[in-house]
Design a protein around this motif. Structure first.
Motif, PDB file in Angstrom:
ATOM      1  N   MET A 152       0.920  -1.191  -0.114  1.00 17.82           N
ATOM      2  CA  MET A 152       0.053   0.101   0.049  1.00 17.82           C
ATOM      3  C   MET A 152       0.846   1.219  -0.123  1.00 17.82           C
ATOM      4  O   MET A 152       0.474   2.389  -0.440  1.00 17.82           O
ATOM      5  CB  MET A 152      -0.960   0.042   1.107  1.00 17.82           C
ATOM      6  N   MET A 153       2.134   1.179   0.827  1.00 17.07           N
ATOM      7  CA  MET A 153       3.043   2.431   0.654  1.00 17.07           C
ATOM      8  C   MET A 153       3.470   2.643  -0.789  1.00 17.07           C
ATOM      9  O   MET A 153       3.626   3.807  -1.329  1.00 17.07           O
ATOM     10  CB  MET A 153       4.008   2.194   1.670  1.00 17.07           C
ATOM     11  N   ARG A 154       3.626   1.460  -1.499  1.00 15.76           N
ATOM     12  CA  ARG A 154       4.024   1.544  -2.897  1.00 15.76           C
ATOM     13  C   ARG A 154       2.950   2.367  -3.757  1.00 15.76           C
ATOM     14  O   ARG A 154       2.977   3.020  -4.729  1.00 15.76           O
ATOM     15  CB  ARG A 154       4.610   0.278  -3.395  1.00 15.76           C
ATOM     16  N   LEU A 155       1.642   1.626  -3.647  1.00 17.54           N
ATOM     17  CA  LEU A 155       0.556   2.258  -4.134  1.00 17.54           C
ATOM     18  C   LEU A 155       0.247   3.661  -4.069  1.00 17.54           C
ATOM     19  O   LEU A 155      -0.098   4.364  -4.906  1.00 17.54           O
ATOM     20  CB  LEU A 155      -0.604   1.619  -3.936  1.00 17.54           C
ATOM     21  N   ALA A 160       0.687   9.252  -5.944  1.00 21.23           N
ATOM     22  CA  ALA A 160       1.308  10.765  -5.667  1.00 21.23           C
ATOM     23  C   ALA A 160       2.145  11.228  -6.822  1.00 21.23           C
ATOM     24  O   ALA A 160       1.848  12.229  -7.244  1.00 21.23           O
ATOM     25  CB  ALA A 160       2.171  10.775  -4.411  1.00 21.23           C
ATOM     26  N   LYS A 161       2.725  10.391  -7.478  1.00 25.15           N
ATOM     27  CA  LYS A 161       3.528  10.604  -8.783  1.00 25.15           C
ATOM     28  C   LYS A 161       2.481  10.895 -10.025  1.00 25.15           C
ATOM     29  O   LYS A 161       2.752  11.656 -10.662  1.00 25.15           O
ATOM     30  CB  LYS A 161       4.658   9.552  -8.905  1.00 25.15           C
ATOM     31  N   LYS A 162       1.634  10.021 -10.052  1.00 23.41           N
ATOM     32  CA  LYS A 162       0.804  10.183 -11.061  1.00 23.41           C
ATOM     33  C   LYS A 162      -0.189  11.185 -11.256  1.00 23.41           C
ATOM     34  O   LYS A 162      -0.512  11.964 -12.251  1.00 23.41           O
ATOM     35  CB  LYS A 162      -0.199   8.787 -11.341  1.00 23.41           C
ATOM     36  N   TYR A 163      -0.659  11.694  -9.872  1.00 29.03           N
ATOM     37  CA  TYR A 163      -1.454  12.888  -9.762  1.00 29.03           C
ATOM     38  C   TYR A 163      -1.072  14.136  -9.272  1.00 29.03           C
ATOM     39  O   TYR A 163      -1.639  15.056  -8.734  1.00 29.03           O
ATOM     40  CB  TYR A 163      -2.614  12.603  -9.019  1.00 29.03           C
ATOM     41  N   ARG A 164       0.407  14.230  -9.069  1.00 28.62           N
ATOM     42  CA  ARG A 164       0.928  15.447  -8.518  1.00 28.62           C
ATOM     43  C   ARG A 164       0.568  16.682  -9.353  1.00 28.62           C
ATOM     44  O   ARG A 164       0.285  17.558  -8.600  1.00 28.62           O
ATOM     45  CB  ARG A 164       2.325  15.180  -8.657  1.00 28.62           C
ATOM     46  N   GLN A 165       0.735  16.496 -10.554  1.00 32.96           N
ATOM     47  CA  GLN A 165       0.348  17.689 -11.291  1.00 32.96           C
ATOM     48  C   GLN A 165      -1.109  18.371 -11.278  1.00 32.96           C
ATOM     49  O   GLN A 165      -1.507  19.498 -11.809  1.00 32.96           O
ATOM     50  CB  GLN A 165       0.739  17.593 -12.703  1.00 32.96           C
ATOM     51  N   THR A 166      -1.914  17.425 -10.844  1.00 34.82           N
ATOM     52  CA  THR A 166      -3.473  17.965 -10.742  1.00 34.82           C
ATOM     53  C   THR A 166      -3.661  18.692  -9.608  1.00 34.82           C
ATOM     54  O   THR A 166      -4.720  19.187  -9.373  1.00 34.82           O
ATOM     55  CB  THR A 166      -4.285  16.655 -10.648  1.00 34.82           C
TER      56      THR A 166
END
Length: 336
Positions: A152-155, A160-166
């Motif tokens: 879950m920590m990896r998920l 966070a990386k995928k949606y940081r720019q949102t």
């Protein structure tokens, strides 16, 4: 002769049709019978074996006993699990908690599958072997939970990386403002006096210990106590220190004493600062440490905001997850 053969052919066809009809009926009845026996448990479309359910159920045992002893002042005995307190028995209470935990766990596992981190839900239980007649053990549950938590920590990191720019700057600032007490507060600055003694220089340990006990919990100035101890043959080193410069020599002991409730402003407490040194420590002043500046923790703010968003999404899915239960089979799963 031809008439007899014709009759035989017709008879054979009727027999074949009858046999086909009987076989069809048998398969239909078998199918109906299979449908009448529901699976033990299914959560969000994922079948759950009796063994896996027992892991979750047994894991609720200690907290359930604690809950009922605290709330109802009950006694744990052979009648405990099936005795009704309020609207339900401890057995029912534990079962409900186990099912809620299972829903959350499986929803999270399905998210791990989507992220490519595992192949199927409940995979952490695949290699766990039976430990007793229930097929469950707390060590097995702990192992599965540890694996699950790491994944879950990896998920959360991927999310966070995928949606940081949102995430907008305004959202970050608002989240920081609302949660800075929880996440970004600096430790309080503590100023204290310390009087340290080396064990190898203490000749009369019994007399020294008695003196230490006399001053522990007092509000006397340690510079004065230093002189008193020296007059009795016990030489100590007096320093003024603060939590930002002592490299945890005294501050770690101060934190432990604070957590146990044994420290107050101006009151002396005993701290073993190493295997060979013992200190009397007296906190003098406490200054609020304030907060880490937003600009220095901005990325951490984004990570925590997105983690909370992911957690909320998974919690909603767990609340909506369809639970199919074979109530008759489930009722036989006992805690003891």
């Amino acid at each position: 002769m031809r008439f007899v053969q014709l009759v035989e052919v017709m008879t054979t066809k009727k027999v074949n049709k009858l046999l086909i009809g009987l076989l069809t009926l048998v398969f239909m009845l078998a199918g109906c019978q299979a449908k009448e026996t529901p699976p033990f448990l299914e959560v969000a479309g994922v079948p759950v074996s009796q063994r896996v359910y027992q892991y979750f159920l047994q894991n609720e045992k200690a907290s359930t006993v604690s809950h009922y002893m605290t709330k109802y002042h009950t006694t744990y005995n052979e009648h405990f699990w099936l005795t009704k307190y309020g609207s339900e028995t401890p057995q029912q209470f534990a079962q409900d908690k186990a099912l809620r935990t299972l829903k959350q766990y499986i929803v999270e596992d399905k998210a791990l599958v989507t992220a490519g981190l595992i192949k199927k839900p409940l995979v952490a239980f695949t290699d766990l072997k039976k430990a007793d007649q229930t097929g469950a053990s707390l060590s097995g549950m702990a192992a599965a939970q540890k694996t699950h938590s790491a994944l879950m920590m990896r998920l959360r990191s991927q999310y966070a990386k995928k949606y940081r720019q949102t995430i907008t700057s305004k959202q970050l600032e608002n989240f920081y403002s609302q949660n800075k007490d929880k996440y970004w507060g600096k430790p309080n600055l503590v100023n204290y006096q310390a009087l340290t003694f080396e064990r190898e220089k203490i000749n009369d340990l019994g007399r020294f210990t008695a003196l230490v006990q006399q001053v522990s919990g007092k509000s006397s100035d340690l510079s004065t106590i230093q002189n008193d101890f020296a007059s009795k043959g016990f030489s100590g080193t007096f320093v003024m220190a603060d939590s930002s410069h002592d490299k945890d020599k005294y501050y770690g002991n101060y934190l432990r004493a604070s957590n146990s409730g044994d420290v107050q402003q101006g009151i002396i407490f005993i701290a073993w600062t190493s295997n060979e040194t013992m200190s009397l420590v007296r906190p003098i002043t406490f200054t609020n440490g304030g907060y880490y500046d937003f600009s220095t923790v901005k990325e951490d703010v984004a990570v925590k905001l997105l983690e909370r968003r992911l957690n909320a999404t998974l919690a909603k899915k767990a609340a909506r997850a369809v639970l199919q239960v074979n109530k008759a089979a489930l009722s036989k799963q006992k805690l003891s």
